[in-house]
Design a protein around this motif. Sequence first.
Motif, PDB file in Angstrom:
ATOM      1  N   GLY A  95      15.867  37.273  71.497  1.00 37.07           N
ATOM      2  CA  GLY A  95      16.475  36.196  70.717  1.00 37.07           C
ATOM      3  C   GLY A  95      15.647  34.925  70.773  1.00 37.07           C
ATOM      4  O   GLY A  95      15.377  34.402  71.851  1.00 37.07           O
ATOM      5  N   GLN A  96      15.252  34.468  69.609  1.00 36.19           N
ATOM      6  CA  GLN A  96      14.414  33.273  69.539  1.00 36.19           C
ATOM      7  C   GLN A  96      15.103  32.033  70.099  1.00 36.19           C
ATOM      8  O   GLN A  96      14.458  31.200  70.724  1.00 36.19           O
ATOM      9  N   SER A  97      16.403  31.901  69.904  1.00 31.38           N
ATOM     10  CA  SER A  97      17.097  30.709  70.421  1.00 31.38           C
ATOM     11  C   SER A  97      17.103  30.717  71.948  1.00 31.38           C
ATOM     12  O   SER A  97      16.933  29.659  72.569  1.00 31.38           O
ATOM     13  N   ASP A  98      17.272  31.878  72.572  1.00 35.04           N
ATOM     14  CA  ASP A  98      17.229  31.967  74.035  1.00 35.04           C
ATOM     15  C   ASP A  98      15.827  31.651  74.552  1.00 35.04           C
ATOM     16  O   ASP A  98      15.676  30.930  75.535  1.00 35.04           O
ATOM     17  N   ILE A  99      14.832  32.170  73.876  1.00 40.05           N
ATOM     18  CA  ILE A  99      13.440  31.904  74.282  1.00 40.05           C
ATOM     19  C   ILE A  99      13.151  30.425  74.176  1.00 40.05           C
ATOM     20  O   ILE A  99      12.545  29.835  75.082  1.00 40.05           O
ATOM     21  N   ALA A 100      13.605  29.780  73.109  1.00 42.36           N
ATOM     22  CA  ALA A 100      13.375  28.350  72.925  1.00 42.36           C
ATOM     23  C   ALA A 100      14.081  27.525  74.010  1.00 42.36           C
ATOM     24  O   ALA A 100      13.502  26.556  74.530  1.00 42.36           O
ATOM     25  N   LYS A 101      15.305  27.894  74.366  1.00 39.78           N
ATOM     26  CA  LYS A 101      16.049  27.182  75.415  1.00 39.78           C
ATOM     27  C   LYS A 101      15.298  27.233  76.741  1.00 39.78           C
ATOM     28  O   LYS A 101      15.155  26.218  77.431  1.00 39.78           O
ATOM     29  N   VAL A 102      14.848  28.409  77.097  1.00 41.91           N
ATOM     30  CA  VAL A 102      14.173  28.580  78.391  1.00 41.91           C
ATOM     31  C   VAL A 102      12.802  27.936  78.379  1.00 41.91           C
ATOM     32  O   VAL A 102      12.409  27.291  79.357  1.00 41.91           O
ATOM     33  N   THR A 103      12.081  28.056  77.287  1.00 43.29           N
ATOM     34  CA  THR A 103      10.764  27.432  77.185  1.00 43.29           C
ATOM     35  C   THR A 103      10.869  25.922  77.346  1.00 43.29           C
ATOM     36  O   THR A 103      10.024  25.302  77.999  1.00 43.29           O
ATOM     37  N   ALA A 104      11.905  25.331  76.798  1.00 44.97           N
ATOM     38  CA  ALA A 104      12.114  23.893  76.921  1.00 44.97           C
ATOM     39  C   ALA A 104      12.335  23.460  78.376  1.00 44.97           C
ATOM     40  O   ALA A 104      12.022  22.334  78.740  1.00 44.97           O
ATOM     41  N   LEU A 105      12.846  24.364  79.186  1.00 45.59           N
ATOM     42  CA  LEU A 105      13.104  24.048  80.593  1.00 45.59           C
ATOM     43  C   LEU A 105      11.865  24.196  81.472  1.00 45.59           C
ATOM     44  O   LEU A 105      11.833  23.669  82.576  1.00 45.59           O
ATOM     45  N   LEU A 106      10.879  24.933  80.997  1.00 48.38           N
ATOM     46  CA  LEU A 106       9.682  25.174  81.815  1.00 48.38           C
ATOM     47  C   LEU A 106       8.723  24.034  81.772  1.00 48.38           C
ATOM     48  O   LEU A 106       8.395  23.258  81.247  1.00 48.38           O
TER      49      LEU A 106
END
Length: 82
Positions: free
Chosen positions: A71-82
């Motif tokens: 899921g692109q939205s999940d990937i974007a959420k986690v990437t923003a936290l890294l």
Amino acid sequence: MARREVVAIDFDKTAKLIKAKCRSYTVFCEQMGRSTNWVTDWRRRHNLPSPEEAARMCAILGVEPAENLVGQSDIAKVTALL
């Protein structure tokens, strides 16, 4: 009571990464500070990780979020936290 926010895990890919980097689910769960059956719960789509836990998981496993999340939205959420 509100449900906590979780991200969808690609269980098969993540399980292989965990075994390659941490030897076992137990070692990985100890590093994450979770109960030892946490990873096996994912197979049944229970107790999935929060975005913050997924970010920590990526750091421990040395992977990008796109390698073990769906899921692109999940990937974007986690990437923003890294």
